[in-house]
Design a protein around this motif. Structure first.
Motif, PDB file in Angstrom:
ATOM      1  N   UNK A  47     -23.434  63.498  52.261  1.00 43.84           N
ATOM      2  CA  UNK A  47     -23.465  64.942  52.010  1.00 43.84           C
ATOM      3  C   UNK A  47     -22.661  65.691  53.060  1.00 43.84           C
ATOM      4  N   UNK A  48     -22.753  65.245  54.303  1.00 47.68           N
ATOM      5  CA  UNK A  48     -22.029  65.913  55.382  1.00 47.68           C
ATOM      6  C   UNK A  48     -20.518  65.686  55.251  1.00 47.68           C
ATOM      7  N   UNK A  49     -20.128  64.463  54.971  1.00 52.18           N
ATOM      8  CA  UNK A  49     -18.701  64.156  54.823  1.00 52.18           C
ATOM      9  C   UNK A  49     -18.110  64.896  53.627  1.00 52.18           C
ATOM     10  N   UNK A  50     -18.845  64.921  52.521  1.00 55.76           N
ATOM     11  CA  UNK A  50     -18.355  65.646  51.348  1.00 55.76           C
ATOM     12  C   UNK A  50     -18.342  67.154  51.620  1.00 55.76           C
ATOM     13  N   UNK A  51     -19.285  67.652  52.363  1.00 58.92           N
ATOM     14  CA  UNK A  51     -19.329  69.068  52.751  1.00 58.92           C
ATOM     15  C   UNK A  51     -18.027  69.458  53.454  1.00 58.92           C
ATOM     16  N   UNK A  52     -17.577  68.620  54.366  1.00 59.82           N
ATOM     17  CA  UNK A  52     -16.364  68.907  55.123  1.00 59.82           C
ATOM     18  C   UNK A  52     -15.097  68.797  54.278  1.00 59.82           C
ATOM     19  N   UNK A  53     -15.101  67.909  53.294  1.00 52.72           N
ATOM     20  CA  UNK A  53     -13.852  67.512  52.653  1.00 52.72           C
ATOM     21  C   UNK A  53     -13.681  67.926  51.198  1.00 52.72           C
ATOM     22  N   UNK A  54     -14.641  68.616  50.621  1.00 54.57           N
ATOM     23  CA  UNK A  54     -14.496  69.035  49.228  1.00 54.57           C
ATOM     24  C   UNK A  54     -13.385  70.077  49.122  1.00 54.57           C
ATOM     25  N   UNK A  55     -12.625  69.996  48.037  1.00 55.36           N
ATOM     26  CA  UNK A  55     -11.560  70.975  47.760  1.00 55.36           C
ATOM     27  C   UNK A  55     -11.598  71.317  46.275  1.00 55.36           C
ATOM     28  N   UNK A  56     -10.930  72.382  45.931  1.00 49.44           N
ATOM     29  CA  UNK A  56     -10.795  72.762  44.534  1.00 49.44           C
ATOM     30  C   UNK A  56     -11.759  73.854  44.122  1.00 49.44           C
ATOM     31  N   UNK A  57     -11.848  74.089  42.810  1.00 49.00           N
ATOM     32  CA  UNK A  57     -12.648  75.209  42.304  1.00 49.00           C
ATOM     33  C   UNK A  57     -14.152  75.081  42.597  1.00 49.00           C
ATOM     34  N   UNK A  58     -14.617  73.867  42.848  1.00 48.65           N
ATOM     35  CA  UNK A  58     -16.040  73.682  43.164  1.00 48.65           C
ATOM     36  C   UNK A  58     -16.322  73.761  44.663  1.00 48.65           C
ATOM     37  N   UNK A  59     -15.294  74.100  45.442  1.00 46.22           N
ATOM     38  CA  UNK A  59     -15.452  74.089  46.896  1.00 46.22           C
ATOM     39  C   UNK A  59     -16.673  74.874  47.363  1.00 46.22           C
ATOM     40  N   UNK A  60     -16.733  76.160  47.048  1.00 43.05           N
ATOM     41  CA  UNK A  60     -17.797  77.010  47.607  1.00 43.05           C
ATOM     42  C   UNK A  60     -19.192  76.540  47.197  1.00 43.05           C
ATOM     43  N   UNK A  61     -19.490  76.338  45.902  1.00 43.44           N
ATOM     44  CA  UNK A  61     -20.861  75.929  45.580  1.00 43.44           C
ATOM     45  C   UNK A  61     -21.216  74.541  46.124  1.00 43.44           C
ATOM     46  N   UNK A  62     -20.257  73.620  46.116  1.00 41.68           N
ATOM     47  CA  UNK A  62     -20.573  72.284  46.616  1.00 41.68           C
ATOM     48  C   UNK A  62     -20.650  72.266  48.145  1.00 41.68           C
ATOM     49  N   UNK A  63     -19.792  73.015  48.789  1.00 39.86           N
ATOM     50  CA  UNK A  63     -19.829  73.129  50.249  1.00 39.86           C
ATOM     51  C   UNK A  63     -21.189  73.675  50.694  1.00 39.86           C
ATOM     52  N   UNK A  64     -21.663  74.721  50.044  1.00 37.97           N
ATOM     53  CA  UNK A  64     -22.950  75.321  50.397  1.00 37.97           C
ATOM     54  C   UNK A  64     -24.123  74.410  50.045  1.00 37.97           C
ATOM     55  N   UNK A  65     -24.081  73.769  48.877  1.00 35.78           N
ATOM     56  CA  UNK A  65     -25.178  72.907  48.457  1.00 35.78           C
ATOM     57  C   UNK A  65     -25.286  71.670  49.346  1.00 35.78           C
ATOM     58  N   UNK A  66     -24.147  71.057  49.666  1.00 35.86           N
ATOM     59  CA  UNK A  66     -24.215  69.867  50.521  1.00 35.86           C
ATOM     60  C   UNK A  66     -24.718  70.216  51.923  1.00 35.86           C
TER      61      UNK A  66
END
Length: 170
Positions: A47-66
């Motif tokens: 979750x932490x690694x994906x939090x740092x590295x997510x990109x694209x249109x789902x960035x904000x919701x996935x960044x916050x959720x992770x």
């Protein structure tokens, strides 16, 4: 000084205390909770690694959720480890195995947000199955504290699954 040292020594070995749960059960549940602790750390790291590295249109919701998830999961590691100790066993200290389940930088670089979510869903589902099995065993052995703890953990993971699925729903 010798008197102070004797006060600090345990009078009964952990394996010999009586909390109303059989020694064999406590050993079995400590092993099951150790596996659950490893599952939890796996999800903290991913979750932490994906939090740092997510990109694209789902960035904000996935960044916050992770971020919400890894913070909650990290707190859960302490709760799980302390329950293992309360059952009379040492909390595992084999965190060096984390490299076996942490995504590599090369794989993260080519992982889409949807793939990250799918990976997290698979790990949450595996954790839920393991927790449910342990919870049934705890309940069958009148281990109310472990049953309650696992019910709380299951509630978190099932909600996490719902939220992760909702992010990628078409």
């Amino acid at each position: 000084m010798a008197q102070a040292a004797s006060v600090l020594k345990p009078k009964v070995k952990d394996e010999e205390f009586d909390i109303g749960l059989k020694k064999a059960y406590r050993q079995q549940m400590a092993a099951a909770l150790s596996d659950i602790l490893a599952d939890t750390y796996k999800l903290v790291i991913k979750s932490h690694i994906y939090h740092w590295n997510v990109v694209g249109p789902l960035f904000k919701p996935l960044h916050e959720l992770t971020e919400e998830h890894y913070n909650t999961l990290f707190k859960a590691t302490d709760i799980i480890a302390e329950r293992i100790r309360a059952l009379g066993h040492l909390a595992p200290a084999k965190l060096g195995e984390a490299n076996q389940f942490a995504p590599t930088s090369a794989s993260v670089n080519h992982t889409t947000a949807a793939d990250m979510v799918a990976d997290l869903i698979a790990d949450h589902e595996a954790a839920v199955r393991r927790m449910r099995d342990a919870g049934v065993k705890a309940d069958e052995n009148d281990d109310l504290v472990t049953t309650d703890m696992l019910t709380d953990r299951l509630t978190f993971h099932e909600k996490a699954l719902w939220m992760l699925r909702a992010i990628v729903a078409a």
